[in-house]
Design a protein around this motif. Structure first.
Motif, PDB file in Angstrom:
ATOM      1  N   ASP A   1       0.824  -1.211   0.000  1.00  0.00           N
ATOM      2  CA  ASP A   1       0.000   0.000   0.000  1.00  0.00           C
ATOM      3  C   ASP A   1       0.857   1.259   0.000  1.00  0.00           C
ATOM      4  O   ASP A   1       0.517   2.264  -0.632  1.00  0.00           O
ATOM      5  CB  ASP A   1      -0.921   0.003   1.219  1.00  0.00           C
ATOM      6  N   MET A   2       1.978   1.188   0.767  1.00  0.00           N
ATOM      7  CA  MET A   2       2.877   2.344   0.785  1.00  0.00           C
ATOM      8  C   MET A   2       3.447   2.592  -0.619  1.00  0.00           C
ATOM      9  O   MET A   2       3.544   3.732  -1.075  1.00  0.00           O
ATOM     10  CB  MET A   2       4.007   2.095   1.778  1.00  0.00           C
ATOM     11  N   ASP A   3       3.822   1.490  -1.282  1.00  0.00           N
ATOM     12  CA  ASP A   3       4.363   1.618  -2.641  1.00  0.00           C
ATOM     13  C   ASP A   3       3.299   2.160  -3.585  1.00  0.00           C
ATOM     14  O   ASP A   3       3.557   3.048  -4.405  1.00  0.00           O
ATOM     15  CB  ASP A   3       4.855   0.250  -3.118  1.00  0.00           C
ATOM     16  N   PHE A   4       2.056   1.630  -3.469  1.00  0.00           N
ATOM     17  CA  PHE A   4       0.961   2.119  -4.305  1.00  0.00           C
ATOM     18  C   PHE A   4       0.699   3.605  -4.069  1.00  0.00           C
ATOM     19  O   PHE A   4       0.453   4.372  -4.996  1.00  0.00           O
ATOM     20  CB  PHE A   4      -0.304   1.327  -4.007  1.00  0.00           C
ATOM     21  N   LYS A   5       0.727   4.011  -2.784  1.00  0.00           N
ATOM     22  CA  LYS A   5       0.458   5.418  -2.438  1.00  0.00           C
ATOM     23  C   LYS A   5       1.521   6.340  -3.041  1.00  0.00           C
ATOM     24  O   LYS A   5       1.209   7.406  -3.577  1.00  0.00           O
ATOM     25  CB  LYS A   5       0.404   5.599  -0.924  1.00  0.00           C
ATOM     26  N   HIS A   6       2.776   5.905  -2.911  1.00  0.00           N
ATOM     27  CA  HIS A   6       3.852   6.720  -3.503  1.00  0.00           C
ATOM     28  C   HIS A   6       3.649   6.884  -5.009  1.00  0.00           C
ATOM     29  O   HIS A   6       3.737   7.994  -5.556  1.00  0.00           O
ATOM     30  CB  HIS A   6       5.207   6.063  -3.231  1.00  0.00           C
ATOM     31  N   ASN A   7       3.362   5.764  -5.681  1.00  0.00           N
ATOM     32  CA  ASN A   7       3.146   5.833  -7.134  1.00  0.00           C
ATOM     33  C   ASN A   7       1.944   6.713  -7.474  1.00  0.00           C
ATOM     34  O   ASN A   7       1.961   7.477  -8.451  1.00  0.00           O
ATOM     35  CB  ASN A   7       2.935   4.424  -7.697  1.00  0.00           C
TER      36      ASN A   7
END
Length: 703
Positions: free
Chosen positions: A303-309
């Protein structure tokens, strides 16, 4: 359909390792990005735009480092989750990540990706847009050669291909036109078409510069081809290394760090052939996604990776929406290409709930820029149509001038200047639609060629006339040289004067002979007349001596101081007149001095204080002495006629005044007006008496 649908894993039907490792040989043609047709503004003018791009990349790398640390701390947990998860979980994750990288396709996106693939072949492509594109059509051949030299000196060789090709095309077209003109002149002057050859210093300079360009660009592409092949091999090896991580049996944290290192190596691997670009990137993304599926990252980390993207893609969208408002459509489109490249190459997937919305928003901004760009080209097409109308008008004017045949050198010179002005206007009129460019250029060349044919025909005939004139003038030169030493001045002088008049009546001769034959003719004539004048001067030496004496007498008269005795002054002036007459005649060309002398005598008489009528008769007596010539009575005749005319005018004035008195029959004689009329009548009668005396003296001169 996903971009990666044709790339299946090891259990599928297709093999990813099928990517070719040998790059297709590149020619030196067509290496520029073809989507931009206008000069670009330098990136430095818009630093805020560059900041936005770098921020996206920097944030991506920051998130990568953060993810690496979290994976290291939770490696054990990940391993446990891998042992507990079932096949359905793996399949779902794979589907989500694959869908996250999916890019809806349309014609515009295809164009952008094709352009980015071209850019991927040369990392210095951005520098191409810094090359100012000028109106080469409006430049002369010398200006085109100078511009080519400037490009070679101040720009990288790989950035100027488009400019060089346009310059070459314009130079060849202009030189071809000049070549046609020179060839026509050569043939019309009697030359054989097979023997025709023409070049000039500008053509030689341009050929030398273009040869330097071809050598430099050839060397550049040879070196780049080797680099592209090497970079492609490195990228294929990175893909193989990522595939190999799926079978590595070690700590997941270590494996993840190795994966991130391979990603960094990928980003820095350098350009590859354009035809391998999309396939290589899709293969790379496919195996990156497989690694994420294999890794089974926990939901928090994913989710953190998705949010950054998601955050970074929002920034890209916002920048694209700003670009949609930019009036510079070409600049907007170029930056849009960069944004699409960042979207595809630097950022991963986002949460499933956002994927469709953010892509639609990005697509809308992209479409807005595209529509604006299409409108810009539509306006440009309209401008090209107006340019075409202007050029058609210019061609029509050239045709009219060509059809209006002149018959004099000055008229043709005027037409030549008009044609030159129209040619300049044609080149400065701007570009026309591509579909009619060649036809318009052909019509223009034919119109100019028709004019040149008429001009050449006129000057060819004029040259023939000039050679005939040259022959005639050489014949006159021969006559002058044959008689320049003659002693028979009485017979030869009229003939020499005649050939001088004949010379003036003969028309122009070829310019290269004009000065030469004129100097030759003038020298012969001057030689004869100098001899004649010297001979006559020797014979008329006494006349020249008389002239010298009269000059001294005239100077003395001008400084003569008169006394208060009018009679004595009259005698003095009469003695000067007698002295003048005793000196005798002067040369024919010096007789003007007599007029000066009698003018000075009249001025001296005017200074005497005596009755005007008497003074007038004294002055007239001196004038008559000057007019007396038994061999030529023309001056005396003129004076006689003048006196008769003047007497007639005075009589007419007296009659008019006497008639006017009849209107004053009832007016007293002491009336001022009547008295004034009587006074005028008396003055006129007195003047008439003086003129009668002058007439009597003139008559006496005849006897």
């Amino acid at each position: 359909m996903s971009e990666n649908d044709n790339l299946q894993d090891a259990d599928g039907k297709k093999e990813v390792e099928s990517i070719e490792t040998t790059p297709t040989p590149k020619t030196t043609e067509n290496v520029e990005i073809v989507s931009d047709s206008e000069p670009s503004e330098k990136t430095e003018e818009h630093p805020e735009k560059i900041t936005g791009k770098t921020e996206v990349v920097a944030d991506t790398k920051s998130a990568t480092n953060q993810a690496s640390e979290e994976v290291s701390n939770t490696a054990a947990k990940v391993e446990t989750e891998n042992n507990d998860s079932d096949a359905n979980t793996v399949t779902e994750a794979e589907a989500e990540i694959s869908a996250a990288t999916q890019t809806p396709k349309d014609d515009l996106v295809d164009e952008i990706e094709a352009s980015n693939a071209e850019d991927a072949e040369d990392e210095s492509n951005a520098e191409r847009h810094e090359v100012e594109e000028k109106d080469y059509h409006a430049m002369s051949m010398q200006e085109l050669a100078t511009e080519l030299n400037r490009l070679l000196k101040h720009h990288k060789i790989q950035t100027i291909s488009k400019n060089v090709n346009e310059i070459k095309s314009e130079f060849n077209a202009k030189f071809s036109e000049l070549l046609d003109e020179k060839k026509e002149e050569f043939v019309e002057e009697g030359g054989n078409e097979i023997d025709f050859y023409y070049t000039n210093d500008t053509k030689k300079l341009f050929n030398a510069l273009y040869k330097d360009y071809k050598q430099s660009i050839g060397a550049y592409y040879k070196e780049r081809e080797q680099n592209l092949k090497s970079n492609l091999d490195n990228r294929l090896q990175i893909i193989e290394d990522i595939k190999g991580l799926l079978s590595v049996e070690e700590n997941m944290g270590t494996t993840y760090k190795t994966f991130k290192e391979l990603q960094d190596k990928w980003r820095n691997a350098g350009p590859i052939p354009r035809d391998k670009y999309n396939n290589a990137w899709n293969t790379y993304h496919h195996h990156v996604e497989r690694f994420y599926d294999f890794l089974h990252l926990n939901n928090d980390l994913r989710d953190m990776d998705f949010k950054h993207n998601y955050d970074q893609k929002l920034k890209i969208i916002e920048r694209a929406e700003e670009l949609a408002q930019d009036e510079n459509t070409n600049r907007s489109f170029r930056e849009l290409q960069v944004l699409h490249k960042l979207w595809k190459e630097e950022l991963g997937p986002v949460g499933k709930e956002h994927r469709e919305a953010i892509w639609e928003r990005f697509s809308n901004a992209t479409k807005a820029i595209h529509d604006k760009r299409q409108a810009y080209y539509a306006d440009m097409d309209k401008a090209h149509e107006k340019n075409l109308e202007r050029k058609e008008e210019i061609i029509a004017k050239i045709v009219n001038i060509a059809n209006d045949q002149a018959n004099s050198h000055s008229a043709w010179q005027k037409k030549i200047k008009e044609i030159e002005a129209l040619r300049d206007a044609f080149f400065k009129a701007g570009k026309v639609p591509i579909k009619v460019n060649e036809a318009t250029w052909t019509k223009f060349k034919e119109a100019v060629r028709t004019f040149n044919r008429g001009k050449n025909k006129f000057y060819k005939e004029l040259k023939k006339d000039q050679y005939d004139n040259l022959k005639k003038k050489k014949e006159l030169i021969q006559i002058a040289e044959d008689h320049k030493d003659s002693e028979d001045f009485k017979k030869v002088t009229p003939m020499m004067k005649k050939i001088q008049n004949d010379w003036k009546k003969i028309g122009h001769v070829p310019r290269r002979d004009s000065d030469k034959i004129w100097k030759q003719f003038k020298k012969a004539c001057n030689h004869y007349f100098d001899r004649m004048h010297a001979e006559r001067k020797a014979q008329d030496r006494h006349l020249y001596d008389a002239f010298d004496k009269k000059v001294k007498l005239l100077e003395a008269l001008k400084t003569l101081e008169l006394s208060d005795d009018p009679k004595a002054n009259i005698e003095t002036l009469k003695s000067r007149i007698s002295e003048w007459k005793e000196i005798g005649h002067v040369p024919q060309n010096k007789r003007y001095i007599d007029g000066k002398f009698y003018k000075a005598i009249d001025d001296a008489f005017d200074k005497l204080k005596m009755d005007k009528s008497k003074l007038e008769m004294i002055k007239f007596d001196s004038k008559l002495e000057n007019l007396a010539n038994p061999d030529d009575t023309r001056l005396l005749d003129n004076e006689y006629n003048f006196i008769k005319k003047r007497m007639s005018e005075i009589k007419s004035d007296i009659n008019q005044l006497e008639n006017n008195l009849q209107f004053f029959s009832n007016v007293k004689s002491d009336n001022p007006l009547v008295k004034d009329v009587h006074k005028n009548i008396a003055n006129h009668k007195k003047e008439l008496d003086t003129w009668k005396k002058k007439l009597s003296k003139v008559r006496g001169m005849y006897s």
